[in-house]
Design a protein around this motif. Structure first.
Motif: not given
Length: 463
Positions: A327-349
């Protein structure tokens, strides 16, 4: 060309050992209980999701707080220019060796420097240990010398471009790696590297240092991976913490950089997928009668592009569903910017897992090339004749340990990513419940991606 595939194809030119080593390793992996290992990895990732959802709101963020070790003196820029100049001189020597040295890619310093030392070793160390690229980049000292000779930059870097040039240059690098007919041919590779170096330094002269941090794909790659390293600076001190702690202490990334981070994962995933029998079946190629890389250029480029588009779409959809659930009012672009760095450990693994086998062999070839860079019987390091061995690929026990290390890298990458994403969600949404709701679709995505990554490790591969 990728890891073991390159080793198998090129090693066959000089000896059967690398090719047979790959075959033996693959055969042993198929005999291992990989389905049980995959199930265990998926269960570990799923248990991490459940555990984090039950923990108090700030627990994940506290786990990611770094520990200060010692105060660091301010390093003179001149020192970094000295090491960068040494790296540039090494690159110039390797370019010369690419033209004048042996034609065998496993004996010539240039292919080993680009594909083994840089792409395997230096990228891995950047993501695991810390930002060595500020010392080892071959671009910073020459770029500073150009500024001293030519004066200030002629143009201001257009902000509207963001990191788009870095995405283009990185995808170009990946296209050569995956689709070029002979990416390890020393003379051919020398041409690519020379053109890239001239373009990079010319654009540095036009736009100044902004080009390196926004437009040059390899520097942006290394700076991105430094965000998940164990060691870094925090408030003027040398600090160490769980992977991803610098993401929590740093500013939110731009949209262009967020796209770049997702593309890192998509490219690394396709780097493994395009070697599997499954992929060869999709493109109508018999892997046991491989017609040559020229026959799969189009499918490789199309697959690279398609894999990244598919990953971007699935990641965005997971975020969008999570925002709706919370139920968040956060926009998709803002969420994309927020959570994209969380994929870096997967890429490195994935990077570590995919190239571990190649690293064990190619490190030996790199050492031999350093000892005798022009294949003239020299002994520059006093090592005598370096004997390359692949015997550890011919024993089931050692292959089991290698496979478990690869699987462990994939699972640890996903566990770290889930921890980091949850900490970011709690900070953004305020409560552990809303954070868990927002992360539910992303968690399902990460669990499925864990299974995909472990399947890649265990899948039969073509040459």
């Amino acid at each position: 060309m990728t890891g073991i595939k390159r080793l198998a194809a090129l090693g066959a030119m000089t000896s059967a050992a690398p090719a047979w080593a790959h075959t033996s390793e693959g055969g042993f992996v198929l005999l291992l209980p990989t389905d049980l290992y995959a199930a265990g990895g998926v269960i570990a990732v799923a248990a991490t999701v459940i555990l984090l959802a039950l923990l108090p709101g700030g627990a994940a963020e506290r786990m990611l707080r770094p520990v200060g070790l010692m105060r660091l003196p301010r390093t003179p820029v001149a020192w970094r220019h000295v090491t960068s100049l040494c790296a540039a001189m090494l690159l110039v020597f390797a370019l010369w060796a690419g033209q004048a040295g042996p034609r065998d890619p496993l004996a010539n310093p240039l292919p080993l420097l680009v594909w083994s030392v840089f792409w395997i070793a230096m990228v891995t160390l950047q993501g695991l240990l810390g930002n060595h690229w500020r010392w080892t980049s071959p671009w910073t000292a020459p770029a500073a010398l150009l500024r001293w000779l030519l004066g200030p930059p002629v143009l201001r870097y257009p902000r509207r471009l963001g990191h788009a040039p870095a995405i283009v240059t990185f995808l170009g690098f990946a296209a050569i790696l995956l689709a070029d007919v002979a990416p390890s041919d020393p003379a051919r590779l020398a041409g690519y590297v020379a053109v890239y170096a001239v373009l990079t330094l010319g654009l540095c002269a036009l736009f100044g240092p902004a080009w390196l941090v926004r437009g040059e794909g390899l520097t942006v790659l290394m700076r991105a991976y430094a965000r998940v390293a164990l060691v870094g600076r925090s408030r003027g001190r040398l600090a160490i913490g769980l992977p991803g702690w610098r993401v929590m202490t740093g500013p939110r990334v731009s949209m262009g950089l967020a796209l770049f981070m997702v593309i890192l994962l998509g490219t690394g995933s396709f780097d493994g997928l395009n070697e599997t029998f499954w992929w060869f079946g999709r493109i109508g190629i018999n892997p046991l009668e491989f017609p040559g890389r020229s026959a799969v250029i189009g499918s490789s480029l199309g697959g690279l592009l398609g894999a990244n588009i598919a990953l971007l779409a699935v990641f965005a959809l997971s975020l969008l569903l999570g925002l709706r659930l919370a139920g968040s009012a956060m926009g998709l672009a803002e969420a994309f910017r927020l959570f994209a760095p969380a994929l870096l450990p997967i890429a490195l693994g994935y990077h570590v897992a995919h190239y571990l086998s190649a690293a064990l062999v190619e490190a030996q070839y790199a050492l031999a090339a350093l000892n005798d860079p022009l294949a003239r019987g020299q002994d520059l390091l006093g090592l005598g004749q370096v004997q390359v061995t692949t015997g550890f690929f011919n024993e089931q026990g050692s292959v089991r340990r290698i496979f478990l290390a690869q699987a462990g890298a994939v699972v640890l990458g996903h566990v770290t990513a889930i921890l980091l994403a949850h900490a970011l969600a709690v900070r953004a949404f305020g409560t552990s419940r809303r954070a868990a709701l927002s992360q539910a679709p992303l968690a399902i995505f990460m669990i499925a991606y864990t299974l995909f990554g472990l399947w890649l490790l265990a899948s039969p591969r073509g040459v």
